[in-house]
Design a protein around this motif. Structure first.
Motif, PDB file in Angstrom:
ATOM      1  N   HIS A  55      -7.610 -56.996-111.628  1.00  0.00           N
ATOM      2  CA  HIS A  55      -7.877 -56.439-110.310  1.00  0.00           C
ATOM      3  C   HIS A  55      -8.422 -55.018-110.344  1.00  0.00           C
ATOM      4  N   ASP A  56      -8.387 -54.385-111.498  1.00  0.00           N
ATOM      5  CA  ASP A  56      -9.054 -53.093-111.625  1.00  0.00           C
ATOM      6  C   ASP A  56     -10.568 -53.253-111.694  1.00  0.00           C
ATOM      7  N   ARG A  57     -11.023 -54.488-111.968  1.00  0.00           N
ATOM      8  CA  ARG A  57     -12.458 -54.761-112.069  1.00  0.00           C
ATOM      9  C   ARG A  57     -12.909 -55.862-111.123  1.00  0.00           C
ATOM     10  N   LEU A  58     -12.069 -56.185-110.140  1.00  0.00           N
ATOM     11  CA  LEU A  58     -12.374 -57.288-109.236  1.00  0.00           C
ATOM     12  C   LEU A  58     -12.167 -56.873-107.786  1.00  0.00           C
ATOM     13  N   ALA A  59     -13.151 -57.180-106.951  1.00  0.00           N
ATOM     14  CA  ALA A  59     -13.045 -56.935-105.510  1.00  0.00           C
ATOM     15  C   ALA A  59     -13.476 -58.203-104.782  1.00  0.00           C
ATOM     16  N   MET A  60     -13.111 -58.314-103.523  1.00  0.00           N
ATOM     17  CA  MET A  60     -13.491 -59.513-102.769  1.00  0.00           C
ATOM     18  C   MET A  60     -13.963 -59.144-101.370  1.00  0.00           C
ATOM     19  N   VAL A  61     -14.887 -59.958-100.867  1.00  0.00           N
ATOM     20  CA  VAL A  61     -15.429 -59.786 -99.519  1.00  0.00           C
ATOM     21  C   VAL A  61     -15.492 -61.158 -98.869  1.00  0.00           C
ATOM     22  N   THR A  62     -14.758 -61.325 -97.768  1.00  0.00           N
ATOM     23  CA  THR A  62     -14.777 -62.583 -97.033  1.00  0.00           C
ATOM     24  C   THR A  62     -15.885 -62.560 -95.993  1.00  0.00           C
ATOM     25  N   GLY A  63     -16.635 -63.645 -95.938  1.00  0.00           N
ATOM     26  CA  GLY A  63     -17.683 -63.728 -94.925  1.00  0.00           C
ATOM     27  C   GLY A  63     -18.745 -64.728 -95.313  1.00  0.00           C
ATOM     28  N   SER A  64     -19.409 -65.294 -94.314  1.00  0.00           N
ATOM     29  CA  SER A  64     -20.478 -66.251 -94.560  1.00  0.00           C
ATOM     30  C   SER A  64     -21.775 -65.521 -94.878  1.00  0.00           C
ATOM     31  N   ILE A  65     -22.457 -65.977 -95.924  1.00  0.00           N
ATOM     32  CA  ILE A  65     -23.740 -65.358 -96.266  1.00  0.00           C
ATOM     33  C   ILE A  65     -24.816 -65.702 -95.246  1.00  0.00           C
ATOM     34  N   SER A  66     -24.517 -66.597 -94.301  1.00  0.00           N
ATOM     35  CA  SER A  66     -25.481 -66.871 -93.238  1.00  0.00           C
ATOM     36  C   SER A  66     -25.716 -65.637 -92.376  1.00  0.00           C
ATOM     37  N   SER A  67     -24.806 -64.680 -92.453  1.00  0.00           N
ATOM     38  CA  SER A  67     -24.952 -63.413 -91.727  1.00  0.00           C
ATOM     39  C   SER A  67     -25.450 -62.325 -92.674  1.00  0.00           C
ATOM     40  N   PRO A  68     -26.576 -61.679 -92.369  1.00  0.00           N
ATOM     41  CA  PRO A  68     -27.045 -60.589 -93.223  1.00  0.00           C
ATOM     42  C   PRO A  68     -26.008 -59.473 -93.407  1.00  0.00           C
ATOM     43  N   ALA A  69     -25.096 -59.337 -92.444  1.00  0.00           N
ATOM     44  CA  ALA A  69     -24.068 -58.305 -92.551  1.00  0.00           C
ATOM     45  C   ALA A  69     -23.164 -58.542 -93.746  1.00  0.00           C
ATOM     46  N   THR A  70     -22.964 -59.801 -94.139  1.00  0.00           N
ATOM     47  CA  THR A  70     -22.132 -60.098 -95.300  1.00  0.00           C
ATOM     48  C   THR A  70     -22.787 -59.603 -96.577  1.00  0.00           C
ATOM     49  N   GLY A  71     -24.076 -59.814 -96.706  1.00  0.00           N
ATOM     50  CA  GLY A  71     -24.792 -59.309 -97.878  1.00  0.00           C
ATOM     51  C   GLY A  71     -24.694 -57.798 -97.983  1.00  0.00           C
ATOM     52  N   LYS A  72     -24.859 -57.117 -96.860  1.00  0.00           N
ATOM     53  CA  LYS A  72     -24.747 -55.659 -96.859  1.00  0.00           C
ATOM     54  C   LYS A  72     -23.343 -55.226 -97.248  1.00  0.00           C
TER      55      LYS A  72
END
Length: 248
Positions: free
Chosen positions: A50-67
């Motif tokens: 977990h010192d080298r791992l992060a997570m982001v929940t969200g659908s890539i169908s939304s450009p906001a998730t990529g950002k």
């Protein structure tokens, strides 16, 4: 290969999870993503590091998730070296049964998601002076299977293949390399979602007479991430599916 920061979309199960795990094993920083928050949290806990791992929940169908993925990678680890566009959906349906909503679901998640997540990553890679994007396509774009009607998802994956070559051309002089892996039949949760109850029954489609494993895809992704002279390629990872067939 020096320590890199990798974004992997659709990383809570299957191919994406295997890719994230292999990069972590090799000492890299990884940002994982999924639209399913519960699955993503479970994978985050399972992968550890977990010192080298992060997570982001969200659908890539939304450009906001990529950002958000790019922002998280930069804020947490200082860079975006590699983007693996793995997230996607796949479902067979006869051509004449496909309506606009069904087609749009694949174009929006698979093609648009890959497009705009890549756009967010390339903006950061241009600042860094280099980067690598690895898209996940399918051998079915160039080698269809009779009896497996899937025009909607394959049309979206064909767009991803074309996008791969276009991005490689547009950003090659910026030392941003863009390639795609086109898997054959891979043992993953996607098979059951596609209505295939026994993936091994499809082994005969491959010259090696076996289906692929998620680790096979992960190992190729790791190689492409470390290569500085491969770009614009659609690499078949298919056990010989495209090369030939057995008579029986």
């Amino acid at each position: 290969m020096k320590q890199q920061t990798i974004i992997v979309t659709g990383a809570s199960t299957g191919i994406g999870k295997a890719i994230a795990g292999l990069f972590l094993q090799h000492g890299h920083n990884v940002v994982i993503n999924s639209a399913n928050g519960d699955n993503l949290k479970a994978t985050f806990n399972e992968l550890g590091h977990h010192d080298r791992l992060a997570m982001v929940t969200g659908s890539i169908s939304s450009p906001a998730t990529g950002k958000q993925l790019v922002d998280t990678a930069v804020e947490r680890f200082g860079a975006v070296d590699v983007l693996v566009n793995n997230a996607g959906i796949f479902e067979p349906k006869p051509f004449l049964d496909v309506d606009e909503a069904h087609l749009d679901s694949f174009l929006t998640i698979n093609l648009k998601g890959t497009y705009f997540t890549s756009q967010a990553a390339i903006r950061q890679m241009l600042k860094q002076g280099e980067g690598s994007i690895i898209n996940i396509g399918t051998v079915l774009v160039d080698h269809a299977i009779g009896g497996f009607p899937a025009t909607a998802p394959i049309s979206s994956k064909g767009g991803i293949h074309a996008l791969t070559k276009q991005l490689a051309t547009e950003f090659g002089k910026n030392n941003i390399r863009v390639n795609a892996i086109a898997p054959g039949i891979i043992r993953s949760p996607l098979q059951s979602k596609s209505g295939v109850s026994n993936a091994d029954s499809l082994a005969g489609l491959h010259l090696l007479n076996r289906i692929g494993e998620t680790q096979d895809v992960a190992e190729l992704a790791l190689y492409l991430a470390g290569s500085n002279f491969i770009t614009g390629e659609i690499i078949n990872l298919d056990g010989g599916h495209v090369s030939g067939h057995h008579i029986n």
